[in-house]
Design an enzyme around this catalytic site. Structure first.
Site, PDB file in Angstrom:
ATOM      1  N   GLU A 188      -5.926   3.389  -7.758  1.00 47.68           N
ATOM      2  CA  GLU A 188      -4.811   2.603  -7.308  1.00 47.68           C
ATOM      3  C   GLU A 188      -4.620   1.373  -8.187  1.00 47.68           C
ATOM      4  O   GLU A 188      -5.715   0.518  -8.475  1.00 47.68           O
ATOM      5  CB  GLU A 188      -5.210   2.097  -5.992  1.00 47.68           C
ATOM      6  CG  GLU A 188      -4.108   1.289  -5.213  1.00 47.68           C
ATOM      7  CD  GLU A 188      -4.374   0.619  -3.922  1.00 47.68           C
ATOM      8  OE1 GLU A 188      -5.257   0.134  -3.719  1.00 47.68           O
ATOM      9  OE2 GLU A 188      -3.692   0.707  -2.979  1.00 47.68           O
TER      10      GLU A 188
ATOM     11  N   CYS B 192       0.831  -1.117  -0.023  1.00 48.79           N
ATOM     12  CA  CYS B 192       0.013   0.110   0.087  1.00 48.79           C
ATOM     13  C   CYS B 192       0.799   1.332   0.024  1.00 48.79           C
ATOM     14  O   CYS B 192       0.352   2.427  -0.406  1.00 48.79           O
ATOM     15  CB  CYS B 192      -1.028  -0.104   1.353  1.00 48.79           C
ATOM     16  SG  CYS B 192      -0.084  -0.271   2.544  1.00 48.79           S
TER      17      CYS B 192
HETATM   18  P1  NAD Z   1      -9.627  -6.270  -0.010  1.00 51.23           P
HETATM   19  O1  NAD Z   1     -10.193  -5.081   0.675  1.00 51.23           O
HETATM   20  O2  NAD Z   1     -10.231  -6.942  -1.051  1.00 51.23           O
HETATM   21  O3  NAD Z   1      -9.610  -7.430   1.091  1.00 51.23           O
HETATM   22  C1  NAD Z   1      -9.099  -7.255   2.786  1.00 51.23           C
HETATM   23  C2  NAD Z   1      -9.593  -7.934   3.526  1.00 51.23           C
HETATM   24  O4  NAD Z   1     -11.115  -7.902   3.530  1.00 51.23           O
HETATM   25  C3  NAD Z   1      -9.723  -9.631   3.221  1.00 51.23           C
HETATM   26  O5  NAD Z   1      -9.474 -10.231   4.267  1.00 51.23           O
HETATM   27  C4  NAD Z   1     -11.103  -9.748   2.577  1.00 51.23           C
HETATM   28  O6  NAD Z   1     -11.614 -11.017   2.736  1.00 51.23           O
HETATM   29  C5  NAD Z   1     -12.042  -8.773   3.522  1.00 51.23           C
HETATM   30  N1  NAD Z   1     -13.356  -8.230   2.789  1.00 51.23           N
HETATM   31  C6  NAD Z   1     -13.504  -8.326   1.568  1.00 51.23           C
HETATM   32  N2  NAD Z   1     -14.748  -7.844   1.395  1.00 51.23           N
HETATM   33  C7  NAD Z   1     -15.220  -7.598   2.790  1.00 51.23           C
HETATM   34  C8  NAD Z   1     -16.458  -7.305   3.274  1.00 51.23           C
HETATM   35  N3  NAD Z   1     -17.659  -6.620   2.506  1.00 51.23           N
HETATM   36  N4  NAD Z   1     -16.601  -7.099   4.328  1.00 51.23           N
HETATM   37  C9  NAD Z   1     -15.686  -7.400   5.538  1.00 51.23           C
HETATM   38  N5  NAD Z   1     -14.531  -8.098   5.014  1.00 51.23           N
HETATM   39  C10 NAD Z   1     -14.203  -7.889   3.726  1.00 51.23           C
HETATM   40  O7  NAD Z   1      -8.108  -5.973  -0.084  1.00 51.23           O
HETATM   41  P2  NAD Z   1      -6.980  -6.768  -0.597  1.00 51.23           P
HETATM   42  O8  NAD Z   1      -7.249  -6.813  -2.100  1.00 51.23           O
HETATM   43  O9  NAD Z   1      -6.817  -8.050   0.194  1.00 51.23           O
HETATM   44  O10 NAD Z   1      -5.629  -5.901  -0.326  1.00 51.23           O
HETATM   45  C11 NAD Z   1      -5.378  -5.037  -1.216  1.00 51.23           C
HETATM   46  C12 NAD Z   1      -5.664  -3.658  -0.721  1.00 51.23           C
HETATM   47  O11 NAD Z   1      -5.319  -3.461   0.715  1.00 51.23           O
HETATM   48  C13 NAD Z   1      -5.088  -2.402  -1.391  1.00 51.23           C
HETATM   49  O12 NAD Z   1      -6.049  -1.601  -1.758  1.00 51.23           O
HETATM   50  C14 NAD Z   1      -4.049  -1.971  -0.512  1.00 51.23           C
HETATM   51  O13 NAD Z   1      -3.665  -0.611  -0.713  1.00 51.23           O
HETATM   52  C15 NAD Z   1      -4.887  -2.116   0.811  1.00 51.23           C
HETATM   53  N6  NAD Z   1      -3.661  -2.063   1.894  1.00 51.23           N
HETATM   54  C16 NAD Z   1      -3.559  -0.944   2.715  1.00 51.23           C
HETATM   55  C17 NAD Z   1      -2.649  -1.160   3.643  1.00 51.23           C
HETATM   56  C18 NAD Z   1      -2.486   0.176   4.755  1.00 51.23           C
HETATM   57  O14 NAD Z   1      -1.992  -0.136   5.715  1.00 51.23           O
HETATM   58  N7  NAD Z   1      -3.225   1.133   4.356  1.00 51.23           N
HETATM   59  C19 NAD Z   1      -1.810  -2.042   3.760  1.00 51.23           C
HETATM   60  C20 NAD Z   1      -1.830  -3.240   2.966  1.00 51.23           C
HETATM   61  C21 NAD Z   1      -2.745  -3.093   1.860  1.00 51.23           C
END
Ligand code: NAD
Length: 481
Positions: A385, A282
């Protein structure tokens, strides 16, 4: 085939649905395990176990909680190599990166919060000679912790450690794309002697298991790291139940290189900040802005260094760029490369699937590091992104222009600024809308500092005492004198 089960009340349990999802190694395209496809019933059982464990755990003296957390850190260290390998196979990341960043950080997370709770102070306020107010901070109960796939163990432990250090019990929902290190962590937590029910892990899709957690009435707090769109859904379900929510979301981070920068440092670090973990961090700097007088020189050196990155088998210790996490995600990233062309951008290097990969990884989800020039800041490729090995590069003419470019997206997670002029560095750092600004460095993390995003990159701050504040609630006691 390895089956990843839920970890509830200290036991590994199959999902109530009886169904499993495939877990794919992105470097080979092979299914390497299957994981529990959990839903609301499993989350209910985990929340019930956490609720039962809460009373004894919150009363466990801080020194004892600290000792147990340090034992978890030691168990992770003792299993370092296995965890690095699992992380690499599950996510496609180079094993060198898992060894250098992911696993060491998981150890640090447990050690850091194990010791932080021994140093907590709370304020007292004297109201003249009429009253003494003192503040106590108490755990809330069952914390819901939801983490993504890009730094699976690193981010899961970044939540579990402070949540339980502060006296909460937790139900964690790791990403369904990368369940393996969470599964191993569950066993290590049990071996370390953390009592059953204090940490519960439920696997499965976000739309069922994740949402069951965000909308569960007995989970008063949610710490979520993931995409911005998902963050909105988390908020929509947690909001009506008045949960305490922390959201760490996406980024579109600027990396600003001024003409007076030390290019011997700025160039290699910018290559890292663009392409480390295939750009799936991220905090990656996905928009490079370079001051006009050095644009050509910087770009030449940046492209030359990028071409030298070794794309290859993540399990080979010399690999710099591994596989993207899934075929679907690679498709999304490739879609942005195509969009960049439509928007008038020029693909300077990359944009293609690498050829001549070793036999073992020929079906993996690889993509060459990609550098795109010639796009205006308003273009979608410059606004959205991408979360892959793709960076845009844009010249700028003045400090004001650089700041305006940096602030031109709806995100505000992090930024890097490269200059030898300290006054300029402070001025630009103050003017950029982001939760973190690095000056002449990238990804240097002190766990005490506040971490989080502005604008659509998040809500709230975690890190150090900010995490302990988030995982506790302040109560004021007013005593009349
Ligand atoms: P995602 O939002 O698809 O999933 C993250 C988590 O949320 C997973 O465990 C997923 O199963 C869960 N999830 C999905 N839908 C949900 C819902 N409706 N309700 C509750 N939980 C749900 O993200 P990803 O693709 O796994 O990760 C990539 C994203 O994470 C990128 O946008 C990245 O920038 C972000 N990220 C942010 C940070 C930070 O510290 N700001 C750090 C790492 C990653």
């Amino acid at each position: 085939m390895k089956r990843v089960l839920n970890f509830i009340d200290g036991q590994f349990e199959p999902p109530c649905s009886g169904r499993y999802l495939p877990d794919v190694n992105p470097a080979t395209g092979q299914v390497i395990a299957e994981l529990a496809e959990s839903g609301a019933e499993d989350v209910d059982a985990a929340v019930a176990a956490a609720s039962r464990a809460f009373d004894a755990w919150r009363r466990t003296p801080a020194e004892e909680r600290s000792r147990l957390l340090i034992r978890v850190a030691e168990r992770i260290e003792e299993n370092f190599e296995e965890l690095a390998q699992l992380e690499s196979e599950d996510s496609g990341k180079p094993i060198a990166l898992a060894r250098r960043i992911d696993v060491p950080r998981a150890v640090r997370n447990f050690r850091f919060f194990a010791t932080a709770i021994l140093h907590v102070e709370t304020p007292a306020h004297m109201t003249d000679d009429r009253a003494l107010n003192y503040t106590i901070r108490q755990p809330l109960g069952v914390a819901g912790l939801i983490s993504p796939w890009n730094l699976p163990l690193y981010l899961l432990t970044w939540k579990v450690a402070p949540a339980i250090a502060a006296g909460n019990c937790c139900v964690a929902k790791p990403s369904e794309l990368t369940p393996l290190t969470a599964d191993r962590l569950a066993a290590l937590i049990a071996e370390a002697g953390i009592p059953p029910g204090v940490v519960n892990i439920v696997h499965g899709p976000g739309a069922s298991a994740g949402r069951a957690l965000t909308s569960h009435p007995k989970v008063p707090l949610i710490s979520f790291t993931g995409g911005t769109k998902t963050g909105a859904d988390v908020m929509a379900h947690a909001g009506p139940l008045f949960k305490k929510v922390s959201l760490e979301l996406g980024g579109k981070n600027p990396n600003i290189v001024f003409a007076d920068a030390d290019l011997d440092q700025a160039v290699p670090t910018s290559i890292q900040s663009s392409f480390a973990n295939q750009g799936e961090i991220c905090l990656c700097g996905s928009r490079l802005f370079v001051e006009k007088p050095i644009y050509d020189e910087f770009l030449g050196r940046f492209l030359e260094g990028t071409k030298k990155l070794r794309i290859g088998d993540p399990l080979d210790a010399s690999t710099d760029v591994g596989a993207l996490v899934s075929d679907a995600h690679r498709g999304k990233v490739e879609g942005y490369v195509a969009l960049a062309r439509e928007e008038g951008g020029e693909i300077l290097i990359g944009g293609k699937r690498p050829r001549n990969l070793p036999e073992r990884i020929q079906n993996g989800y690889f993509l060459e590091p990609t550098v795109i020039a010639g796009l205006d800041c308003g273009r979608r490729v410059m606004q959205e992104e991408i979360f892959g090995p793709v960076v845009t590069v844009t010249p700028f003419g003045s400090t004001e222009e650089a700041i305006a470019y940096a602030n031109s997206t709806r995100y505000g997670l992090s930024a890097s600024v490269w200059t030898r002029d300290l006054q300029k560095a402070h001025r630009v750092a103050a003017a950029i809308d982001s939760g973190t600004v690095w000056v002449n460095t990238w990804l240097l993390r002190d766990l005490r500092v506040p971490f989080g995003g502005m604008k659509e990159s998040g809500v709230g701050r975690e890190g150090g005492f900010d995490s302990l504040d988030f995982f506790t609630e302040a109560k004021n006691v007013c005593v009349k004198l």
